[in-house]
Design an enzyme around this catalytic site. Structure first.
Site, PDB file in Angstrom:
ATOM      1  N   LYS A 202       0.640  -1.094   0.025  1.00 14.78           N
ATOM      2  CA  LYS A 202       0.395   0.508   0.308  1.00 14.78           C
ATOM      3  C   LYS A 202       0.947   1.191  -0.248  1.00 14.78           C
ATOM      4  O   LYS A 202       1.809   1.489   0.740  1.00 14.78           O
ATOM      5  CB  LYS A 202      -0.842  -0.171   1.176  1.00 14.78           C
ATOM      6  N   ARG A 212     -11.175   9.179   1.494  1.00  8.84           N
ATOM      7  CA  ARG A 212     -11.090   9.219   2.848  1.00  8.84           C
ATOM      8  C   ARG A 212     -12.323  10.857   2.943  1.00  8.84           C
ATOM      9  O   ARG A 212     -12.679  10.546   4.562  1.00  8.84           O
ATOM     10  CB  ARG A 212      -9.664  10.654   3.563  1.00  8.84           C
ATOM     11  N   LYS A 225       0.678   9.861   6.247  1.00  9.55           N
ATOM     12  CA  LYS A 225       0.697   8.763   6.452  1.00  9.55           C
ATOM     13  C   LYS A 225       1.976   8.180   5.703  1.00  9.55           C
ATOM     14  O   LYS A 225       2.019   6.477   5.513  1.00  9.55           O
ATOM     15  CB  LYS A 225       0.015   7.500   5.399  1.00  9.55           C
ATOM     16  N   LYS A 256      -1.906  -1.480  -3.222  1.00  7.85           N
ATOM     17  CA  LYS A 256      -3.205  -0.215  -3.695  1.00  7.85           C
ATOM     18  C   LYS A 256      -2.255   0.993  -3.814  1.00  7.85           C
ATOM     19  O   LYS A 256      -1.136   0.960  -2.959  1.00  7.85           O
ATOM     20  CB  LYS A 256      -4.026  -0.348  -2.113  1.00  7.85           C
ATOM     21  N   SER A 282     -10.664   5.172  -4.932  1.00 10.07           N
ATOM     22  CA  SER A 282     -11.658   6.068  -5.182  1.00 10.07           C
ATOM     23  C   SER A 282     -10.472   7.759  -6.039  1.00 10.07           C
ATOM     24  O   SER A 282     -11.540   7.665  -6.989  1.00 10.07           O
ATOM     25  CB  SER A 282     -12.171   6.778  -3.553  1.00 10.07           C
ATOM     26  N   TYR A 321     -15.012  -0.297  -6.909  1.00 10.20           N
ATOM     27  CA  TYR A 321     -16.372   0.374  -6.826  1.00 10.20           C
ATOM     28  C   TYR A 321     -17.133   0.542  -8.484  1.00 10.20           C
ATOM     29  O   TYR A 321     -18.731   0.716  -7.951  1.00 10.20           O
ATOM     30  CB  TYR A 321     -16.517   2.388  -6.719  1.00 10.20           C
TER      31      TYR A 321
END
Length: 332
Positions: A202, A212, A225, A256, A282, A321
């Site tokens: 990731k 988020r 992060k 990811k 996303s 999605y």
């Protein structure tokens, strides 16, 4: 083994492209409904579908609506649904204790889905960001995201999800040692058959913004992060992380984001041969949807093409999605 084609005109590559039938006969990779995992956002309430502006066509769903979505997934032949909670602001604390509550949104949704659609696999997310006042995947102590204390909390979170009936646990936190700790705890608690799909590679990506927004962590995030997610420039580090997670007991691994990291997908599959998944995140979804809504791209065409690219890169499946829309098209 590869071979060189005969010289032109003995070999005309266009011969096998001439008709639909010929193209279908020699197609190297196939996209099917069983390649899909559908990420779904769950929130409190009843009868609620709360649209997410940065993710057109995606909404936060109350548990009754999530159960309906799960039934739709099963009807479409989608094998798994993945739950992400939008936690009430009052429950987001620095101690993150809601993360392992048996009655949190995720665990109630798991039980509700399993009661109505038991044949559907339910995947969960393991990270503290939906419950953290600081928006981080781990505990924040004096500005540092601490590793070992976070791992202990993630284990409690995973055990609560397993008790609720989750089939697949998805640790997305990128803390060191969390797969081994989680696997050991699951074995000790009798959850020997619960599967771990590790977010093993990731990256600290800019493509997560709409997600988020969807879980309500974006405005809470203090800093970034980068101290626990992988530098987007690093391939060898990503492969080392995958090797570590497999050695610690992960059953499947994930890359990811997705499309910007197809080279990593290919390298993971070639190197390890383990079940390999990617998350079409996303930001990827939002870009394709925005372009399609503006008439700049053919939405269905690029959606299907993007997912087929994951299969070509070696992925066994994709979190997307687009999953219900793709499944409906494939079954039409």
């Amino acid at each position: 083994m590869t071979r060189s084609p005969a010289p032109f005109p003995a070999a005309r590559m266009r011969r096998l492209r001439r008709t639909n039938a010929l193209r279908d006969m020699v197609q190297e990779h196939q996209l099917g409904t069983t390649d899909l995992i559908w990420p779904v956002f769950v929130r409190e309430g009843t009868g609620v579908e709360d649209p997410i502006p940065s993710m057109p066509g995606v909404a936060r769903l109350s548990i009754d609506k999530v159960v309906a979505a799960a039934a739709r997934a099963a009807d479409l032949g989608i094998p798994a649904i993945c739950l992400f909670p939008y936690t009430d602001a009052a429950l987001r604390t620095e101690a993150c204790e809601e993360a392992w509550s048996p009655e949190n949104l995720t665990n109630r949704a798991i039980r509700a889905i399993k009661a109505e659609v038991p044949e559907l696999a339910v995947m969960t997310d393991i990270a503290l960001d939906p419950y953290n006042a600081n928006g981080h995947d781990g505990f924040v102590v004096e500005g540092e995201i601490v590793n070992d204390e976070t791992v202990a909390a993630l284990v409690k979170m995973g055990l609560a999800q397993a008790e609720a009936g989750a089939d697949i646990l998805g640790p997305s936190d990128m803390m060191d040692g969390r797969i081994g700790a989680l696997r050991s705890a699951l074995e000790a608690a009798g959850h020997r058959d619960v599967t771990i799909l590790s977010y093993a590679a990731k990256f600290a990506s800019g493509f997560y913004g709409p997600f988020r927004d969807a879980v309500g962590a974006g405005t809470r995030l203090v800093g970034d992060k980068k101290t626990y997610q992988i530098n987007p420039a690093n391939t060898a580090e990503a492969l080392t992380c995958v090797a570590r997670d497999l050695d610690e007991g992960a059953d499947m691994v994930m890359v990811k984001p997705g499309m910007p990291y197809l080279d990593i997908c290919r390298a993971v599959k070639d190197r390890f041969g383990a079940p390999t998944f990617a998350y079409q995140v996303s930001g990827e979804y939002a870009m394709l949807m925005a372009a399609a809504q503006n008439g700049w791209l053919d939405g269905d065409k690029v959606m299907l093409e993007s997912l087929l690219c994951f299969k070509r890169a070696g992925c066994d499946g994709v979190l997307s999605y687009f999953a219900p829309r793709v499944a409906a098209l494939l079954r039409a």
